[in-house]
Design a protein around this motif. Structure first.
Motif, PDB file in Angstrom:
ATOM      1  N   GLN A 250       0.875  -1.179   0.000  1.00 33.24           N
ATOM      2  CA  GLN A 250       0.000   0.000   0.000  1.00 33.24           C
ATOM      3  C   GLN A 250       0.910   1.226   0.000  1.00 33.24           C
ATOM      4  O   GLN A 250       1.565   1.526   0.996  1.00 33.24           O
ATOM      5  N   TYR A 251       0.953   1.926  -1.124  1.00 33.12           N
ATOM      6  CA  TYR A 251       1.957   2.968  -1.279  1.00 33.12           C
ATOM      7  C   TYR A 251       1.392   4.382  -1.144  1.00 33.12           C
ATOM      8  O   TYR A 251       2.154   5.349  -1.072  1.00 33.12           O
ATOM      9  N   GLY A 255      -4.682   8.204  -3.774  1.00 31.46           N
ATOM     10  CA  GLY A 255      -4.697   7.847  -5.182  1.00 31.46           C
ATOM     11  C   GLY A 255      -5.980   8.290  -5.873  1.00 31.46           C
ATOM     12  O   GLY A 255      -6.902   8.810  -5.241  1.00 31.46           O
ATOM     13  N   PRO A 256      -6.082   8.091  -7.189  1.00 30.19           N
ATOM     14  CA  PRO A 256      -7.267   8.510  -7.929  1.00 30.19           C
ATOM     15  C   PRO A 256      -8.484   7.615  -7.675  1.00 30.19           C
ATOM     16  O   PRO A 256      -8.345   6.428  -7.423  1.00 30.19           O
ATOM     17  N   THR A 257      -9.653   8.206  -7.731  1.00 31.91           N
ATOM     18  CA  THR A 257     -10.976   7.587  -7.548  1.00 31.91           C
ATOM     19  C   THR A 257     -11.195   7.158  -6.103  1.00 31.91           C
ATOM     20  O   THR A 257     -12.139   7.600  -5.456  1.00 31.91           O
ATOM     21  N   VAL A 258     -10.362   6.263  -5.561  1.00 30.63           N
ATOM     22  CA  VAL A 258     -10.349   6.002  -4.121  1.00 30.63           C
ATOM     23  C   VAL A 258      -8.914   6.184  -3.628  1.00 30.63           C
ATOM     24  O   VAL A 258      -7.969   5.995  -4.375  1.00 30.63           O
ATOM     25  N   ASP A 260      -6.765   4.743  -1.206  1.00 30.61           N
ATOM     26  CA  ASP A 260      -5.759   3.722  -0.908  1.00 30.61           C
ATOM     27  C   ASP A 260      -5.435   2.907  -2.152  1.00 30.61           C
ATOM     28  O   ASP A 260      -6.247   2.086  -2.601  1.00 30.61           O
ATOM     29  N   HIS A 261      -4.234   3.106  -2.690  1.00 31.39           N
ATOM     30  CA  HIS A 261      -3.790   2.343  -3.852  1.00 31.39           C
ATOM     31  C   HIS A 261      -2.616   1.458  -3.474  1.00 31.39           C
ATOM     32  O   HIS A 261      -1.832   1.784  -2.583  1.00 31.39           O
TER      33      HIS A 261
END
Length: 277
Positions: A250-251, A255-258, A260-261
């Motif tokens: 998990q970096y 992030g985009p849209t949600v 946690d990317h």
């Protein structure tokens, strides 16, 4: 002779200064927070999610420069995201997702059906996670609650093993009041019960600094349990003891849209391999 009758008693009028003082006191009391809320910024039970304490405890040290061909983009979501635009994420290159199912033995995510089924329906490989609260009930009990409320595993090639989110306590003491040996025992009980119920070793989501602080950097789970590491930086950095590589990272929480990317440490066929066991 005439009878003397005493005058009827008249109610005394309160003094103006007394009225003014009462009004001031009433106003002061009305503007004061109640004892339960005064200075209390503790989040409500059930509101925890992956990475909730990462920024506060580990900070943010940049993000990776760009996607890598050997890594596969994923997201994790909870009730904070509500109904998720899964097609938007899919079209942006997100191929896998984890959805919060449960917390402790007192909370289930009300958006779980839309999030868990929605990710699957657009083509993603999906899994469920449990936010651990080791101060409320034992590990085996929470594993049962997780499996019974969406955290199981199915041999369909599209379902990832459940993940144990074990990190800083958002409601109190960072290590939930446990010693390092007590924490290791709690985690082991959860992992063993989940394996007994589903036949799969669950993923462990954690941060290296928390793992060092609260388990004494225990290395005994690395041989069986995939590691999902939380680290908001340009590189994953040091891993907890025992693991020589991470499975997921998990970096970022923005992030985009949600927010946690994540990146899976391998191409899409490796995500499928983990789903298949």
């Amino acid at each position: 002779m005439p009878v003397h009758r005493p005058e009827p008693l008249r109610p005394r009028r309160p003094h103006l200064a007394g009225l003014l003082l009462a009004a001031i006191l009433s106003l002061l009391l009305a503007t004061q927070p109640s004892p339960a809320s005064a200075g209390d910024d503790t989040p409500r039970r059930g509101s925890a999610h992956m990475g909730m304490g990462v920024i506060a405890h580990d900070g943010v040290h940049g993000v990776p420069l760009g996607p890598m061909a050997t890594q596969t983009e994923g997201v994790d979501v909870s009730s904070h995201q509500g109904n998720v635009a899964w097609s938007t994420l899919w079209n942006s290159g997100v191929k896998w997702a984890y959805v919060k199912a449960t917390e402790g033995t007192y909370y289930t995510n009300p958006y779980f059906p839309q999030q868990y089924n929605g990710s699957y329906n657009v083509g993603m490989i999906r899994g469920a996670y449990h936010f651990a609260t080791p101060d409320t009930t034992n590990g085996a009990t929470q594993a049962d609650y997780f499996v019974d409320h969406g955290g199981g595993w199915s041999r369909d090639g599209r379902t990832l093993p459940g993940a144990l989110d074990i990190e800083w306590n958002p409601y109190g003491d960072a290590c939930y009041g446990k010693t390092t040996s007590g924490m290791v025992t709690w985690i082991r009980d959860f992992l063993n019960q989940y394996k007994a119920r589903t036949g799969r070793h669950p993923v462990i989501y954690t941060a290296t600094n928390w793992w060092k602080q609260c388990t004494g950097n225990y290395s005994g789970f690395a041989s069986a349990n995939p590691l999902w590491i939380a680290r908001y930086a340009t590189a994953v950095g040091e891993l907890p003891a025992g693991w020589s590589y991470y499975t997921m990272w998990q970096y970022t929480s923005s992030g985009p849209t949600v927010g946690d990317h994540n990146r899976f440490n391998g191409a899409l066929d490796r995500v499928v391999a983990l789903a298949n066991g």
